[in-house]
Design a protein around this motif. Structure first.
Motif, short mmCIF file in Angstrom:
data_model
loop_
_atom_site.label_atom_id
_atom_site.label_comp_id
_atom_site.label_asym_id
_atom_site.label_seq_id
_atom_site.Cartn_x
_atom_site.Cartn_y
_atom_site.Cartn_z
N SER A 24 -38.15 -1.91 -27.54
CA SER A 24 -38.81 -0.82 -28.00
C SER A 24 -38.95 -0.34 -29.33
O SER A 24 -39.48 0.49 -29.76
CB SER A 24 -37.84 0.68 -27.27
OG SER A 24 -36.53 0.49 -27.63
N GLN B 290 -40.27 3.04 -31.09
CA GLN B 290 -40.15 4.20 -30.09
C GLN B 290 -38.74 4.19 -29.50
O GLN B 290 -37.98 3.22 -29.58
CB GLN B 290 -41.05 3.90 -28.93
CG GLN B 290 -42.65 3.85 -29.37
CD GLN B 290 -43.53 3.37 -28.11
OE1 GLN B 290 -43.08 2.61 -27.54
NE2 GLN B 290 -44.54 4.07 -28.21
N LYS C 56 -39.52 6.48 -24.70
CA LYS C 56 -40.65 6.61 -24.46
C LYS C 56 -41.26 5.26 -24.60
O LYS C 56 -42.71 5.33 -24.31
CB LYS C 56 -41.04 7.48 -25.88
CG LYS C 56 -40.69 8.82 -25.78
CD LYS C 56 -41.49 9.48 -27.22
CE LYS C 56 -41.36 11.18 -26.87
NZ LYS C 56 -42.00 11.85 -27.98
N TYR C 57 -40.59 4.37 -24.52
CA TYR C 57 -41.15 2.75 -24.51
C TYR C 57 -41.72 2.74 -23.00
O TYR C 57 -40.93 2.68 -21.94
CB TYR C 57 -40.35 1.77 -24.74
CG TYR C 57 -40.70 0.67 -24.73
CD1 TYR C 57 -41.76 -0.03 -25.30
CD2 TYR C 57 -39.98 -0.42 -24.18
CE1 TYR C 57 -42.37 -1.16 -25.22
CE2 TYR C 57 -40.45 -1.60 -23.94
CZ TYR C 57 -41.50 -2.00 -24.58
OH TYR C 57 -41.92 -3.41 -24.52
N ARG C 58 -42.99 2.21 -23.05
CA ARG C 58 -43.45 2.08 -21.62
C ARG C 58 -42.99 0.98 -20.67
O ARG C 58 -42.87 0.76 -19.52
CB ARG C 58 -45.17 1.43 -21.81
CG ARG C 58 -45.92 2.86 -22.36
CD ARG C 58 -47.20 2.41 -22.33
NE ARG C 58 -47.86 2.11 -21.27
CZ ARG C 58 -49.19 1.72 -21.08
NH1 ARG C 58 -50.08 1.50 -22.26
NH2 ARG C 58 -49.96 1.64 -20.02
N ASP D 191 -37.74 1.32 -17.74
CA ASP D 191 -37.77 1.70 -16.18
C ASP D 191 -37.39 3.27 -16.35
O ASP D 191 -36.62 3.77 -17.26
CB ASP D 191 -37.39 1.26 -15.28
CG ASP D 191 -35.67 0.85 -15.50
OD1 ASP D 191 -35.12 1.67 -15.69
OD2 ASP D 191 -35.39 -0.52 -15.39
N ARG D 192 -37.54 4.19 -15.27
CA ARG D 192 -37.14 5.35 -15.18
C ARG D 192 -35.39 5.44 -15.51
O ARG D 192 -34.99 6.54 -16.20
CB ARG D 192 -37.50 6.09 -13.89
CG ARG D 192 -36.93 7.49 -13.78
CD ARG D 192 -37.70 8.18 -12.56
NE ARG D 192 -39.07 8.32 -12.66
CZ ARG D 192 -39.65 8.78 -11.53
NH1 ARG D 192 -39.17 9.30 -10.78
NH2 ARG D 192 -41.00 8.86 -11.71
N ARG E 5 -34.72 4.88 -18.97
CA ARG E 5 -34.88 5.98 -20.08
C ARG E 5 -34.05 7.24 -20.08
O ARG E 5 -33.75 7.81 -20.88
CB ARG E 5 -36.39 6.48 -19.66
CG ARG E 5 -37.45 5.61 -19.84
CD ARG E 5 -38.83 6.01 -19.60
NE ARG E 5 -40.00 5.08 -19.29
CZ ARG E 5 -41.06 5.37 -19.44
NH1 ARG E 5 -41.86 6.59 -19.27
NH2 ARG E 5 -42.13 4.45 -19.58
#
Length: 250
Positions: free
Chosen positions: A218, A225, A229-231, A234-235, A238
């Motif tokens: 990230s 980021q 916010k980094y794609r 995972d949830r 985050r």
């Protein structure tokens, strides 16, 4: 003002990643944020500016804060919405200077820092003991101590706690928190050390952040980021990082 110092006498425990994510969380909460980078490597400064050469810029650096002839700050405004007083390879010029040490451990420098016009100030410190390691303990409201679940890192925690006691006469309201970082849950030794740290320090251990590739990735993006916010996060990751950072900077 809320001043948070991120500190450990052992290097490589993830201080800079924490500083960046804490700063981004504070910005998202609508706070004005200053990062003071006291490390000669200037890693936090490089991440916030995207300039790998900023640690070779010797003017307007964090060492200016310690000079008796202080004339104010000229921070760098970063694209992340964070102001920065950068670290550089020359800031060790203030180490072992009698006049600097006398100022560093005085109420005058504490007042100087606490008059800066920011809601949140986050300080990144060097791993080596010295004036840039100790002085922020006299300014801060909170100290965050990241440690990996290894015996050498736990020893660093104990050293920091001893330093905190030296700062308490001038800063009696100082609070400290520890975060277990880069935890490998599959490693038996990590689980054992983590359990031992929690048994010794209880609620002062405020979170346990696992060792995940997405955390490093990230901040390696063209524009770094926060983890949440980094794609590639995972949830669960985050949520863990976002909740942790909000808890620290609120």
């Amino acid at each position: 003002m809320n001043i948070i110092t991120v500190i450990n006498q052992k290097g490589g425990v993830g201080k800079t990643t924490l500083v960046f994510n804490l700063a981004m969380s504070a910005v998202e909460q609508g706070k004005s944020v200053l990062v003071i980078d006291l490390d000669t490597q200037g890693n936090a400064s490089q991440i916030l500016t995207g300039d790998i050469g900023i640690n070779r810029i010797f003017v307007n650096g964090s060492d200016d804060l310690f000079l008796p002839e202080f004339a104010g700050i000229n921070p760098t405004r970063t694209e992340h919405g964070v102001d920065l007083i950068h670290g550089h390879k020359g800031i060790d010029r203030i180490d072992n200077v009698k006049e600097v040490e006398e100022l560093a451990y005085s109420g005058a420098l504490r007042a100087r820092i606490r008059q800066l016009p920011y809601d949140v100030v986050i300080v990144d410190t060097p791993p080596a003991i010295g004036v840039r390691h100790m002085a922020p303990l006299y300014w801060s409201d909170r100290v965050l101590i990241p440690l990996e679940p290894e015996l050498s890192s736990v020893a660093g925690l104990q050293d920091v706690l001893a330093a905190l006691e030296l700062a308490r006469p001038l800063n009696p309201g100082l609070r400290w928190m520890a975060v277990l970082n880069r935890v490998k849950k599959a490693a038996k030794s990590h689980r054992e050390v983590s359990d031992a740290v929690r048994a010794m320090y209880g609620d002062s251990v405020v979170s346990e952040l696992t060792d995940r590739t997405a955390v490093a990735d990230s901040r390696q993006q063209e524009k770094p980021q926060p983890v949440w916010k980094y794609r590639g996060s995972d949830r669960k990751l985050r949520t863990l990082w976002q909740d942790f950072c909000v808890q620290i900077v609120c």
